[in-house]
Design a protein around this motif. Structure first.
Motif, PDB file in Angstrom:
ATOM      1  N   GLN A  12      74.270  20.844 -77.043  1.00  0.00           N
ATOM      2  CA  GLN A  12      74.376  22.277 -77.341  1.00  0.00           C
ATOM      3  C   GLN A  12      72.990  22.914 -77.406  1.00  0.00           C
ATOM      4  O   GLN A  12      72.079  22.405 -78.053  1.00  0.00           O
ATOM      5  CB  GLN A  12      75.085  22.510 -78.672  1.00  0.00           C
ATOM      6  CG  GLN A  12      75.352  23.984 -78.940  1.00  0.00           C
ATOM      7  CD  GLN A  12      75.759  24.284 -80.377  1.00  0.00           C
ATOM      8  OE1 GLN A  12      74.952  24.177 -81.281  1.00  0.00           O
ATOM      9  NE2 GLN A  12      77.029  24.613 -80.589  1.00  0.00           N
ATOM     10  N   ASN A  16      74.438  28.582 -76.451  1.00  0.00           N
ATOM     11  CA  ASN A  16      75.826  28.169 -76.640  1.00  0.00           C
ATOM     12  C   ASN A  16      76.354  28.539 -78.020  1.00  0.00           C
ATOM     13  O   ASN A  16      77.567  28.618 -78.222  1.00  0.00           O
ATOM     14  CB  ASN A  16      75.977  26.650 -76.490  1.00  0.00           C
ATOM     15  CG  ASN A  16      75.607  26.147 -75.112  1.00  0.00           C
ATOM     16  OD1 ASN A  16      74.884  25.165 -74.992  1.00  0.00           O
ATOM     17  ND2 ASN A  16      76.090  26.789 -74.070  1.00  0.00           N
ATOM     18  N   ASN A 177      79.445  19.695 -74.330  1.00  0.00           N
ATOM     19  CA  ASN A 177      78.035  19.444 -74.631  1.00  0.00           C
ATOM     20  C   ASN A 177      77.786  17.984 -74.992  1.00  0.00           C
ATOM     21  O   ASN A 177      78.487  17.410 -75.829  1.00  0.00           O
ATOM     22  CB  ASN A 177      77.566  20.319 -75.792  1.00  0.00           C
ATOM     23  CG  ASN A 177      77.390  21.774 -75.413  1.00  0.00           C
ATOM     24  OD1 ASN A 177      77.991  22.654 -76.021  1.00  0.00           O
ATOM     25  ND2 ASN A 177      76.581  22.056 -74.411  1.00  0.00           N
TER      26      ASN A 177
END
Length: 233
Positions: A12, A16, A177
């Motif tokens: 991540q 995001n 992710n």
């Protein structure tokens, strides 16, 4: 025999978190750094990853940081981490536009930038047209990326890239992710055949190596624009 590919999505990143796509070439978030622990552990315990002979990364900050935080143990053995602009993300938004190579090199000296396309990170001028945000450009770029790996001598190659490019340009699979999937090249019967990948059952059934990814698949090129969208000034 073509290499087996371990395709990894970056952990991540800051864009995001709140879907703020105006952050230029964002770093990993706090959660992203935590996700690297699970990714690193899983790859270290994977017999294929243990035999990787090359690591390719998108030249973007979040992918480089993901590679450095998850396969550093391979780099300690002398395995090269090489940046390739073909594996960068699709759009030309600030979050998907990279940092110039001189700045990257100063910040990430362990990354081999020697073969990075000099046009990087341009995606919007005629000179950078092969990286533009269009269906044709992205599908052509994915073929170039796969062709470069097809004849490599390594048995296993790890690639750290992005969800959009991996899903719509390369594999048709979803990547959460910091998750990864394992692929072999499909057989090519003639030089004109496209380069295609077949996912190994172990990550297909589980929803990624960590089991974090959606199992649904999409058609390559779907939802990609035919023409480059205008960018707001």
């Amino acid at each position: 025999m073509p290499p087996t590919l371990i395709l990894v999505r970056h952990a991540q990143a800051l864009h995001n978190v709140n879907k703020d796509y105006d952050i230029p070439d964002p770093d990993l978030s706090v959660l992203g750094l935590q996700q690297l622990e699970a990714l690193r552990k899983s790859l270290m315990e994977n017999s294929l990853a243990q035999n990787a002979g090359l690591i390719i990364t998108s030249p973007m900050r979040r992918t480089i940081q993901t590679a450095l935080g998850s396969v550093d143990w391979l780099m300690d053995k002398g395995i090269k981490l090489e940046a390739d602009a073909n594996w960068q993300e699709n759009s030309a938004k600030p979050c998907d536009t990279g940092t110039p190579a001189p700045l990257l090199g100063a910040e990430f000296p362990s990354v081999d930038l020697s073969s990075l396309d000099p046009i990087y990170p341009d995606k919007t001028t005629p000179a950078g047209a092969r990286y533009s945000y269009t269906k044709k450009a992205i599908l052509n770029r994915s073929q170039t990326a796969l062709k470069r790996l097809y004849d490599r001598p390594e048995k296993v190659i790890i690639v750290v890239s992005h969800s959009g490019f991996l899903r719509l340009g390369v594999s048709g699979c979803c990547f959460f992710n910091a998750d990864y999937r394992i692929f072999d090249f499909s057989e090519r019967n003639s030089p004109e055949d496209a380069y295609k990948l077949a996912q190994r059952q172990e990550t297909e059934e589980k929803g990624g190596g960590l089991g974090w990814s959606l199992k649904k698949e999409v058609m390559l090129g779907s939802d990609l624009p035919d023409e480059m969208p205008e960018i707001d000034a």
